[in-house]
Design an enzyme around this catalytic site. Sequence first.
Site, short mmCIF file in Angstrom:
data_model
loop_
_atom_site.label_atom_id
_atom_site.label_comp_id
_atom_site.label_asym_id
_atom_site.label_seq_id
_atom_site.Cartn_x
_atom_site.Cartn_y
_atom_site.Cartn_z
N GLY B 51 0.83 -1.13 -0.04
CA GLY B 51 -0.13 -0.01 0.06
C GLY B 51 0.80 1.34 0.01
O GLY B 51 0.56 2.13 -0.78
N HIS B 272 3.81 -21.59 9.65
CA HIS B 272 5.29 -21.10 9.72
C HIS B 272 5.78 -22.15 10.69
O HIS B 272 5.53 -22.07 11.88
CB HIS B 272 5.43 -19.65 10.06
CG HIS B 272 6.88 -19.20 9.91
ND1 HIS B 272 7.95 -19.74 10.37
CD2 HIS B 272 7.35 -18.23 8.88
CE1 HIS B 272 9.07 -19.13 9.98
NE2 HIS B 272 8.71 -18.41 8.80
N ARG B 343 8.57 -23.85 4.03
CA ARG B 343 7.85 -23.85 5.38
C ARG B 343 6.78 -24.83 5.60
O ARG B 343 6.68 -25.49 6.50
CB ARG B 343 7.24 -22.48 5.42
CG ARG B 343 8.30 -21.50 5.90
CD ARG B 343 7.67 -20.04 5.58
NE ARG B 343 8.64 -18.98 5.66
CZ ARG B 343 8.59 -17.82 5.71
NH1 ARG B 343 7.42 -17.46 5.31
NH2 ARG B 343 9.60 -16.87 6.04
#
Lengths: 251, 652
Positions: B51, B272, B343
């Site tokens: 953003g 994770h 992961r």
Amino acid sequence: MEKTINVTLKVWRQAGPKAKGAFELYKLDNVSTDSSFLEMLDVLNEKLIKERKEPIVFDHDCREGICGMCSLYINGHPHGKDGETTTCQLHMRRFSDGETIVVEPWRSAAFPVIKDLMVDRSAYDKIIQAGGYVSVNTGGVPDGNAIPISKIKADEAMDAASCIGCGACAAACKNGSAMLFLAAKVSQLALLPQGRVEASARAKAMVAKMDELGFGNCTNTGACEAECPKAISISHIARLNREFLCAKFQD
Amino acid sequence: MAKIEETKIDAKIPAGPLAEKWNYYKSHQKLVNPANKRRLDVIVVGTGLAGASAAASLAELGFNVLNFCIQDSPRRAHSIAAQGGINAAKNYQNDGDSVYRLFYDTIKGGDYRAREANVHRLAEVSGNIIDQCVAQGVPFAREYGGLLDNRSFGGAQVSRTFYAKGQTGQQLLLGAYSALSRQIGQGKVKLYARYEMLDVVIIDGRARGIIARNLVTGKVERFFAHAVVIGTGGYGNTFFLSTNAMGSNGSAAVQIYKKGAYFSNPAYAQIHPTCIPVHGEYQSKLTLMSESLRNDGRIWVPKKKEDAEAIRAGKLKPTDLKEEDRDYYLERRYPAFGNLVPRDVASRAAKERCDAGFGVGNTGLAVYLDFSSAIERLGEDTIRARYGNLFQMYEKIVDDNPYKTPMMIYPAIHYTMGGIWVDYELQTSIKGLFCIGEANFSDHGANRLGASALMQGLADGYFVLPYTIQNYLSDQIQVPRMSTDLPEFDEAEKAVKDKIERIMKVQGDHSVDSIHRELGLVMWDFVGMGRNKAGLEIALEKIKQIREEFWTKVYVPGTTDGVNVELEKALRVADFIEIGELMARDALMREESCGGHFREEYQTPDGEALRNDEEFSFASCWKYNGEGQEPTLLKEALDYEFIQRQQRNYKA
């Protein structure tokens, strides 16, 4: 192993910016010493909600000590008395059973209270908007390795850049000065060749903005450094002063 | 079963050879001239890496930008908490890296469920990001000779990760924030901090503005723009406990989904492997320990069950265990990548060991991450210089010294690869509505590699959207600024106010958090690391009950005027319930295992994810059909033109 303690909280409640605030007392039993300070406040808020009372408003977000959103004066210290710790990283094992804990918002002219413990810190953003950047647009920049930078300088810039903009320095200062915050940014950019070009102009613009926003002057007492959760050194203020003076001489 | 519609989804991928698509696009797209840019307004919601970089870059080009964030400052966005680093195909280490290799690793890491053209573009611009950040004054780690340093990350055999201590996300975000601040100072961006978007406004089929609530005054306000960009991050907090910030939410995504934007691959959530384990009922969030720790840390559990039991009972310490009594299970199972497997693989392997009874910690839901051999090899000082802040963070939370005793870690929800469907131009299925960063679904397939989130967020914001949005805006130059008194704005604002009132009126006896926690447990138990048909069906049933409970029993104290944090949370939880349901639905539909989506029914004999390319080589696109209606499933076929799909192999 998990232990629990009973604490009494003396919390500043204020309905709005113009409202008159006051301390309120809350008793909270069986607080896990493994919980963080903010998790303890969550538990208190759940209790208040159950009693159909309004929960205490406080700022927080990442809860891992990096976003700078949490604040709170705890027993007279910004982020509590532990060194190099934000409020979200402060754990209840640092408090003793039966202790009374005083919780206040940042108290500084430039950070008006919005509600309870939540304050308006947009003044810090305005200081950055006045010059806390390198004036480059996206694109058209040289290769990242085009200008070698000594590891020592890069590391020093990184230390300054660790500032999380939480406001503890201004809150800790009896003059309400934002010098450490401002110096960290000026210093980071002045240390790097990319930021060197505008170093003097930057220092001047940011200091002028700080003065305009109602922050006080530096006291040289070092309270800011002592309370900074990221251990930003006041030596950066010396670098800021040097840049600022150079700019003034050039005028 | 879901309704399936055979609409052809067109991702608008340019023709031509893979490596030339982006150049071709840029050379042929339509642009907006400087005088016209001034007459065009763009709303950017979110101030994270995507953003902030988009808002700053669009303003530099000359557009008028309105930028919104829920926090008190744009610098607080959760990108700030990313620790380890950012990937870029610079090949500064001369270790064989290239744009193609980064592309290939990302596609493979995503288990062949990403779009080739997007990922190649990402790899192409990765180098520009590093140059840009250096120019902004981002203090990346350097070698003594003054050049940039790299480290390695999971899923790669080269060192292509740039970093700034364990605070890379912070430094990159502050770089983007400084660029944004410069534009705010110059009046090209108008910042709305402590504002929350509550709906998008559609006029004649195009996004023309948003409805947002001022979180300080409580006032619901209207904003017009010629185009709207959503960069509000992922929806990991559906699980209540995740590594996301407390305020991270998926509400903007749900709002635009309900207005017709497709929600893609919601089931793809990343768990994770290296987070601090859950330790108490009061817990509000989980803390990540950077993947970079796996460069030097070795993961193990006891080899013998009786040792694991003794450790759990507090009778044995990990440091008492001899080398031969430890099972370095990642090194054992995946000799080629060892502790640096991706992961999803590392998380599942930890779960497998703990489920089999070898877990440690008092709950048995933890494994060790051990630095003793690295400290022996490199010295404590080197380890401190590399990971000092992470070790300190661990010690503060757990009250254990990781220099002396191994860390305990366990997988936790961290990132969501799924999100709003976008085409090659990052435009959603609604014209004039764009979606960037983690909020979109585009580049990571079914699993994201470490240090690639920062890369994607900044690629979208600095180098992709500023081009592609012009292709849309070029035919909007004749459109004058519209009044926010138009009936479409009235209607959207009314819907928002009605929803707020409906929540306030419930006045039940359940706190927002208690319902959110309940949802989180259902998600973790049935839509977490291991999923199966029966469990997902239970989840769908339970989520339905939670929705019912929310709308009949939630209690929001206070009023709609002024600050009301419980109301903010309630609005977000209502949307998490919708996302949770969509995730379960998507996971149930996808009868295969891929990346972060592991269906227990579909695995190889040695427990690896078993894809079904015949039937599931597509991105799911869910189309909203109204409250209480089942959404329709559309499919974007993933055609692999340039890469041969394989079963992922990190063993040899």
